[in-house]
Design a protein around this motif. Sequence first.
Motif, PDB file in Angstrom:
ATOM      1  N   THR A  24     -13.491   2.338  -6.800  1.00 52.80           N
ATOM      2  CA  THR A  24     -12.096   2.793  -6.905  1.00 52.80           C
ATOM      3  C   THR A  24     -11.995   3.830  -8.022  1.00 52.80           C
ATOM      4  OG1 THR A  24     -11.357   0.579  -6.241  1.00 52.80           O
ATOM      5  CG2 THR A  24      -9.702   2.011  -7.221  1.00 52.80           C
ATOM      6  N   LYS A  25     -11.237   4.877  -7.782  1.00 58.72           N
ATOM      7  CA  LYS A  25     -11.025   5.894  -8.827  1.00 58.72           C
ATOM      8  C   LYS A  25     -10.261   5.276  -9.999  1.00 58.72           C
ATOM      9  CE  LYS A  25     -10.415   9.716  -5.526  1.00 58.72           C
ATOM     10  NZ  LYS A  25      -9.427  10.612  -4.915  1.00 58.72           N
ATOM     11  N   ASP A  26     -10.447   5.830 -11.196  1.00 60.31           N
ATOM     12  CA  ASP A  26      -9.618   5.423 -12.336  1.00 60.31           C
ATOM     13  C   ASP A  26      -8.156   5.641 -11.947  1.00 60.31           C
ATOM     14  OD1 ASP A  26     -11.913   4.925 -13.693  1.00 60.31           O
ATOM     15  OD2 ASP A  26     -11.724   6.573 -15.130  1.00 60.31           O
ATOM     16  N   GLY A  27      -7.335   4.629 -12.183  1.00 60.69           N
ATOM     17  CA  GLY A  27      -5.911   4.750 -11.824  1.00 60.69           C
ATOM     18  C   GLY A  27      -5.622   4.400 -10.374  1.00 60.69           C
ATOM     19  N   GLY A  28      -6.701   4.147  -9.582  1.00 63.41           N
ATOM     20  CA  GLY A  28      -6.513   3.761  -8.178  1.00 63.41           C
ATOM     21  C   GLY A  28      -6.069   2.303  -8.068  1.00 63.41           C
ATOM     22  N   TYR A  29      -5.688   1.898  -6.862  1.00 64.05           N
ATOM     23  CA  TYR A  29      -5.127   0.553  -6.652  1.00 64.05           C
ATOM     24  C   TYR A  29      -6.010  -0.288  -5.737  1.00 64.05           C
ATOM     25  CZ  TYR A  29      -0.867   2.046  -8.950  1.00 64.05           C
ATOM     26  OH  TYR A  29       0.032   2.492  -9.884  1.00 64.05           O
ATOM     27  N   LEU A  30      -5.900  -1.613  -5.922  1.00 64.01           N
ATOM     28  CA  LEU A  30      -6.628  -2.564  -5.072  1.00 64.01           C
ATOM     29  C   LEU A  30      -5.644  -3.656  -4.669  1.00 64.01           C
ATOM     30  CD1 LEU A  30      -8.454  -1.912  -7.914  1.00 64.01           C
ATOM     31  CD2 LEU A  30     -10.229  -2.687  -6.342  1.00 64.01           C
ATOM     32  N   ILE A  31      -5.605  -3.947  -3.378  1.00 62.31           N
ATOM     33  CA  ILE A  31      -4.712  -5.000  -2.879  1.00 62.31           C
ATOM     34  C   ILE A  31      -5.584  -6.027  -2.158  1.00 62.31           C
ATOM     35  CG2 ILE A  31      -2.692  -5.534  -1.473  1.00 62.31           C
ATOM     36  CD1 ILE A  31      -1.892  -2.554  -1.703  1.00 62.31           C
ATOM     37  N   PHE A  32      -5.653  -7.218  -2.749  1.00 59.88           N
ATOM     38  CA  PHE A  32      -6.518  -8.270  -2.205  1.00 59.88           C
ATOM     39  C   PHE A  32      -5.684  -9.433  -1.671  1.00 59.88           C
ATOM     40  CE2 PHE A  32      -9.386  -6.709  -5.760  1.00 59.88           C
ATOM     41  CZ  PHE A  32     -10.336  -6.119  -4.929  1.00 59.88           C
ATOM     42  N   VAL A  33      -6.064  -9.936  -0.486  1.00 61.04           N
ATOM     43  CA  VAL A  33      -5.546 -11.230  -0.029  1.00 61.04           C
ATOM     44  C   VAL A  33      -6.515 -12.260  -0.606  1.00 61.04           C
ATOM     45  CG1 VAL A  33      -4.951 -12.668   1.954  1.00 61.04           C
ATOM     46  CG2 VAL A  33      -4.642 -10.181   2.086  1.00 61.04           C
ATOM     47  N   VAL A  44     -12.528   5.808  -4.092  1.00 62.96           N
ATOM     48  CA  VAL A  44     -11.321   5.878  -3.241  1.00 62.96           C
ATOM     49  C   VAL A  44     -10.066   5.634  -4.074  1.00 62.96           C
ATOM     50  CG1 VAL A  44     -12.598   5.127  -1.190  1.00 62.96           C
ATOM     51  CG2 VAL A  44     -11.452   3.411  -2.614  1.00 62.96           C
ATOM     52  N   ASP A  45      -8.915   5.972  -3.490  1.00 62.70           N
ATOM     53  CA  ASP A  45      -7.625   5.783  -4.167  1.00 62.70           C
ATOM     54  C   ASP A  45      -7.102   4.363  -3.990  1.00 62.70           C
ATOM     55  OD1 ASP A  45      -6.946   8.730  -4.779  1.00 62.70           O
ATOM     56  OD2 ASP A  45      -7.426   8.757  -2.637  1.00 62.70           O
ATOM     57  N   LEU A  46      -7.507   3.732  -2.882  1.00 66.81           N
ATOM     58  CA  LEU A  46      -6.945   2.418  -2.549  1.00 66.81           C
ATOM     59  C   LEU A  46      -7.988   1.562  -1.838  1.00 66.81           C
ATOM     60  CD1 LEU A  46      -4.387   0.542  -2.178  1.00 66.81           C
ATOM     61  CD2 LEU A  46      -4.011   1.721  -0.007  1.00 66.81           C
ATOM     62  N   VAL A  47      -8.106   0.314  -2.288  1.00 69.25           N
ATOM     63  CA  VAL A  47      -8.936  -0.677  -1.577  1.00 69.25           C
ATOM     64  C   VAL A  47      -7.992  -1.758  -1.055  1.00 69.25           C
ATOM     65  CG1 VAL A  47     -10.660  -2.519  -1.843  1.00 69.25           C
ATOM     66  CG2 VAL A  47     -11.038  -0.318  -2.944  1.00 69.25           C
ATOM     67  N   VAL A  48      -8.152  -2.127   0.216  1.00 67.86           N
ATOM     68  CA  VAL A  48      -7.438  -3.302   0.750  1.00 67.86           C
ATOM     69  C   VAL A  48      -8.491  -4.251   1.294  1.00 67.86           C
ATOM     70  CG1 VAL A  48      -5.288  -2.092   1.306  1.00 67.86           C
ATOM     71  CG2 VAL A  48      -7.074  -2.244   3.046  1.00 67.86           C
ATOM     72  N   ALA A  49      -8.323  -5.550   1.039  1.00 61.54           N
ATOM     73  CA  ALA A  49      -9.330  -6.496   1.530  1.00 61.54           C
ATOM     74  C   ALA A  49      -8.749  -7.903   1.619  1.00 61.54           C
ATOM     75  CB  ALA A  49     -10.544  -6.504   0.600  1.00 61.54           C
ATOM     76  N   ALA A 109       0.843  -1.209   0.000  1.00 60.65           N
ATOM     77  CA  ALA A 109       0.000   0.000   0.000  1.00 60.65           C
ATOM     78  C   ALA A 109       0.873   1.252   0.000  1.00 60.65           C
ATOM     79  CB  ALA A 109      -0.920   0.001   1.218  1.00 60.65           C
ATOM     80  N   GLU A 110       1.912   1.210   0.806  1.00 58.30           N
ATOM     81  CA  GLU A 110       2.843   2.347   0.892  1.00 58.30           C
ATOM     82  C   GLU A 110       3.512   2.583  -0.470  1.00 58.30           C
ATOM     83  OE1 GLU A 110       6.799   3.526   3.532  1.00 58.30           O
ATOM     84  OE2 GLU A 110       5.884   1.556   3.773  1.00 58.30           O
ATOM     85  N   PHE A 135     -10.249   2.221   1.558  1.00 58.47           N
ATOM     86  CA  PHE A 135     -11.487   1.523   1.917  1.00 58.47           C
ATOM     87  C   PHE A 135     -11.218   0.027   2.057  1.00 58.47           C
ATOM     88  CE2 PHE A 135     -15.712  -0.189   0.097  1.00 58.47           C
ATOM     89  CZ  PHE A 135     -16.353  -0.163   1.332  1.00 58.47           C
ATOM     90  N   ASP A 136     -11.711  -0.547   3.159  1.00 56.60           N
ATOM     91  CA  ASP A 136     -11.702  -2.004   3.331  1.00 56.60           C
ATOM     92  C   ASP A 136     -13.156  -2.468   3.385  1.00 56.60           C
ATOM     93  OD1 ASP A 136     -11.620  -4.643   4.113  1.00 56.60           O
ATOM     94  OD2 ASP A 136     -10.071  -4.373   5.633  1.00 56.60           O
TER      95      ASP A 136
END
Length: 328
Positions: free
Chosen positions: A228-237, A184-189, A108-109, A121-122
Motif C-alpha cells: 500500500t502506498k504511504d497514505g493509502g487505505y486498507l479495508i479488512f473484513v 496501490v492506493d486501496l486494499v480490500v480483503a 472504499a468510495e 488490490f484484493d
Amino acid sequence: MNKSNVETLFEWIDQTTETIQQHENEPYLDSLAVSFETLFHQNVSEEIDDILTHKLQNQLKNIDTAAYNTEDIRKATQLAILKGMKGSTQQQHLMTPDTVALIVGYLAEKVTEPKENLRIFDPVSGTANLLTVVLDHLKQQVDALASEVDPTLIKLSLLNANLQKKQVEFFHQDSLTPFLLDPVDLVVADLPIGYYPDDVRANDFELKADTGHSYSHHLLMEQSLRYTKDGGYLIFVIPSFLFESDQSDKLHTFLHEYAHIVGVLQLPESAFKSEKNSKSILVLQKKGENTVTPKQPLLVKLPSFKNTKAMEDILSQMNAWFSTYNSK
C-alpha cells in the motif's frame, strides 16, 4: 408470475452446469467454470467432445446475454457459486455476503473520494464478489488487481469479472509470497482466518508467531501494508475477536507503528450463524509524511440490515463523519 432476469439467468447457468457435471463427472464448481466460459465466449471450447458440444450449443440458443445488465449477471453468477459451495466445508470457500460487500464498497468510495485515479488490490479475492461490488461503487479511473491461490476459485473469479465486463489483473499465487506489484492506493480483503503452514515464509514477517504456526490473517495484514502506498487505505473484513485473541498484543503494536485506525464497524450478529462467527470491518490508513490519526475514529455498531430506518440513520451519521474527516 414473471421470473426476474436474475432467476432466468441463474436457471440457465445451473442447468448448463448440471449438464456438464453429469457428462464430465466433475464437481459442480469446476463444471460451473466451463458454463461461465461458454456463456462469456458464446461458443463451446474445442476441447469438449461432440456430444457435450451439441448440448451446449443448444443451450446457447436459449440465452441472450445482451438482455442482462451487470448487476443481473453478478447476482446470478453469485447464486450459482453459492450453490456450488454449499457442500464445501472449507472456510476460505465462503463468499463475502452482498450486504457486507456493499458496506466495504461504501467505505472504499468514502476514503478514496478525493482521488481521480486509483489502484485497488484484493490479495484474497476468492470468487471476486467483494472486489466486483467495490468496483461498482468507485467513480474513478480504476486499475484493479487481485490474487488467489485456489485454482478453481481464480478461474471462477476471472470469468466472473469478464462476464461483468470488469477489467481485473489476477495473480495466481500464495498471497504471502512476494508480488511483482507497484504499491496501490486501496486494499480490500475478506481475511481468511487460520494458521499459515509455511513457517519458513512466515519468518519474513514481523507478525510471525514466537512459537508454532503464525496466523495467516495477521501476516496478510502485514503483507497488504507492504503493497500500500504511504497514505493509502486498507479495508479488512475481520473476525470480531481479532484484538482479543492470542498474538493480538503484537498485532496491536504493529498496527500502531505503521497505520492509523480510521474506523471499526461491527457488523450485526444477525448476519452470522453464531456470535463466534461474527465479523467487523477495520479501516486503516498507512502512515505517511502528511497523515494524522483521526481525533475520533469512526466506531459503529451496525443495526440489522433488515432495519432500513436504523440503517439510514447510521449511514447519515457516517456521511457526516466522513465529510469532516475528508475536509481535514
